[in-house]
Write an enzyme that holds these catalytic residues in place. Structure first.
Site, PDB file in Angstrom:
ATOM      1  N   LYS A   1      -4.160  55.841  71.322  1.00  0.00           N
ATOM      2  CA  LYS A   1      -2.498  56.383  71.211  1.00  0.00           C
ATOM      3  C   LYS A   1      -2.468  54.898  71.659  1.00  0.00           C
ATOM      4  O   LYS A   1      -1.898  53.706  71.294  1.00  0.00           O
ATOM      5  CB  LYS A   1      -2.206  56.902  72.952  1.00  0.00           C
ATOM      6  CG  LYS A   1      -1.322  57.423  72.722  1.00  0.00           C
ATOM      7  CD  LYS A   1       0.207  58.064  73.522  1.00  0.00           C
ATOM      8  CE  LYS A   1       1.593  57.683  73.316  1.00  0.00           C
ATOM      9  NZ  LYS A   1       2.168  57.596  74.408  1.00  0.00           N
TER      10      LYS A   1
ATOM     11  N   LYS B   1      -9.342  47.155  83.747  1.00  0.00           N
ATOM     12  CA  LYS B   1      -7.534  47.671  83.774  1.00  0.00           C
ATOM     13  C   LYS B   1      -7.616  46.270  84.603  1.00  0.00           C
ATOM     14  O   LYS B   1      -6.259  46.908  83.866  1.00  0.00           O
ATOM     15  CB  LYS B   1      -7.368  48.780  84.344  1.00  0.00           C
ATOM     16  CG  LYS B   1      -8.634  49.992  83.616  1.00  0.00           C
ATOM     17  CD  LYS B   1      -7.802  51.481  84.205  1.00  0.00           C
ATOM     18  CE  LYS B   1      -6.958  52.232  83.398  1.00  0.00           C
ATOM     19  NZ  LYS B   1      -6.976  53.664  83.401  1.00  0.00           N
TER      20      LYS B   1
ATOM     21  N   LYS C   1     -12.027  51.725  69.456  1.00  0.00           N
ATOM     22  CA  LYS C   1     -11.920  53.093  69.788  1.00  0.00           C
ATOM     23  C   LYS C   1     -10.888  54.071  69.548  1.00  0.00           C
ATOM     24  O   LYS C   1      -9.443  52.870  69.385  1.00  0.00           O
ATOM     25  CB  LYS C   1     -12.460  52.935  71.277  1.00  0.00           C
ATOM     26  CG  LYS C   1     -12.848  54.834  71.770  1.00  0.00           C
ATOM     27  CD  LYS C   1     -13.017  54.886  73.114  1.00  0.00           C
ATOM     28  CE  LYS C   1     -12.959  55.781  73.170  1.00  0.00           C
ATOM     29  NZ  LYS C   1     -13.126  55.963  75.007  1.00  0.00           N
TER      30      LYS C   1
END
Ligand code: SF4
Length: 325
Positions: A195, A112, A192
């Site tokens: 969104k 992240k 994967k």
């Protein structure tokens, strides 16, 4: 007595079939066997940049889709994390028994931090401690997760043990229940389903839009012409067939793709029809629910009330053992 199960739901705005097959479907299957608590984790969601004007919609939408997909609020608790402040209170306390070095090792933080280079904040760093608090404040013993969360649950266990050895036994060991659904790839066939990569099929998408996406979805890239034999094992749509099609259809496609008897267009049409059949009841229920946002808000408030009662009991115990009251 049933074991308590806790799981977090991201208020991501869109819930896709990857989320359903990888998580929600499993939760629905566990709802009668465990004492289930499902938490819409808005405090986790704010560790990355977001539009505050959208957050309430995202929360209500996440609740409506998950209820429509089978999380019956009469059989489980569904609530919003920020409605129960004991989560953050316990997270602060657990921060004081969590070694920095352990948090520095978390691969999700490293990933992240790479994705959000301009916003590597302390909340992103201590995210797994809040996750531990989410679980431990309810003394949950079962935590259904995907592979990418195993490290966080191992840390939650370690934090629980550290707390118990310093202040006395309060928390049980939380254990992961690993999802056995394979990773659902996006319709680009490369990454994967997610969104952010815009390669997903939403659980509540219109039939026209689903066909538009499926008709252009990547298949076995070596199959350039209709007459070329294909390999279903490297075709992401075949993985979806395994979830949505009948055994006879799966066997037929597995056989006829390899001999070029079936073309990708026909194969996609079969998948499309099966996906529509499976998703229609979810979409219809969702559309019904979302018309009445107030009843969704009521469900979430009712859930928060039940959770607050449980969390207050745990926190009273924690404060007492720590000499804080
Ligand atoms: Fe994939 Fe079906 Fe085309 Fe085979 S026929 S490559 S399984 S879409």
């Amino acid at each position: 007595m049933k074991k308590r199960l806790f799981s977090g739901i991201q208020p991501s705005g869109e819930v896709h079939i990857g989320n359903y097959l990888g998580a929600i479907k499993n939760w629905v299957g566990m709802i009668d066997r465990y004492d289930c608590i499902f938490c819409i984790v808005d405090y986790h969601a704010i560790t990355v940049e977001y539009d505050p004007k959208e957050m309430q919609n995202r929360i209500i939408n996440a609740a409506a889709v998950n209820i429509a997909a089978g999380l019956d609020p009469n059989k489980c608790i569904l609530f919003v994390q920020s409605h129960v402040p004991e989560h953050t209170e316990l997270a602060w306390i657990l921060n004081t028994v969590t070694p920095m070095g352990h948090l520095e090792r978390m691969t999700q933080f490293k990933d992240k931090a790479k994705q959000h280079r301009d916003n590597i904040n302390a909340g992103l760093f201590t995210y797994p401690v809040l996750q531990a608090a989410d679980i431990l404040v309810y003394k949950a013993e079962a935590v259904p997760i995907g592979e990418d969360q195993v490290q966080h649950i191992e840390l939650a266990r370690e934090i629980a043990r550290k707390f118990n050895s310093r202040y006395g036994e309060i928390f049980p060991d939380p254990k992961e229940i690993l999802s056995d659904a394979p990773r659902i790839m996006g319709i680009d066939g490369k990454t994967k389903m997610s969104k952010s990569r815009d390669n997903y099929i939403s659980l509540v998408e219109s039939s026209e839009s689903i066909w538009k996406k499926l008709s252009t979805a990547v298949t076995d890239e070596n199959r350039k012409r209709r007459t070329d034999p294909g390999n279903p094992e490297i075709c992401n749509l075949f993985t979806l067939h395994k979830h949505y099609s009948s055994i006879e259809q799966i066997e037929r496609i597995n056989r006829e793709c390899r001999t070029a008897e079936i073309g990708c267009v026909e194969c996609k049409k079969i998948l499309y029809e099966n996906i529509i059949k499976a998703l229609s009841p979810i979409r219809e229920k969702y559309e019904e629910l979302i018309k009445d946002k107030h009843s969704i808000i009521d469900i979430l408030h009712e859930g928060a009330k039940k959770c607050k009662n449980m969390a207050e009991i745990t926190m009273a115990e924690v404060r007492r053992q720590m000499g804080l009251t």
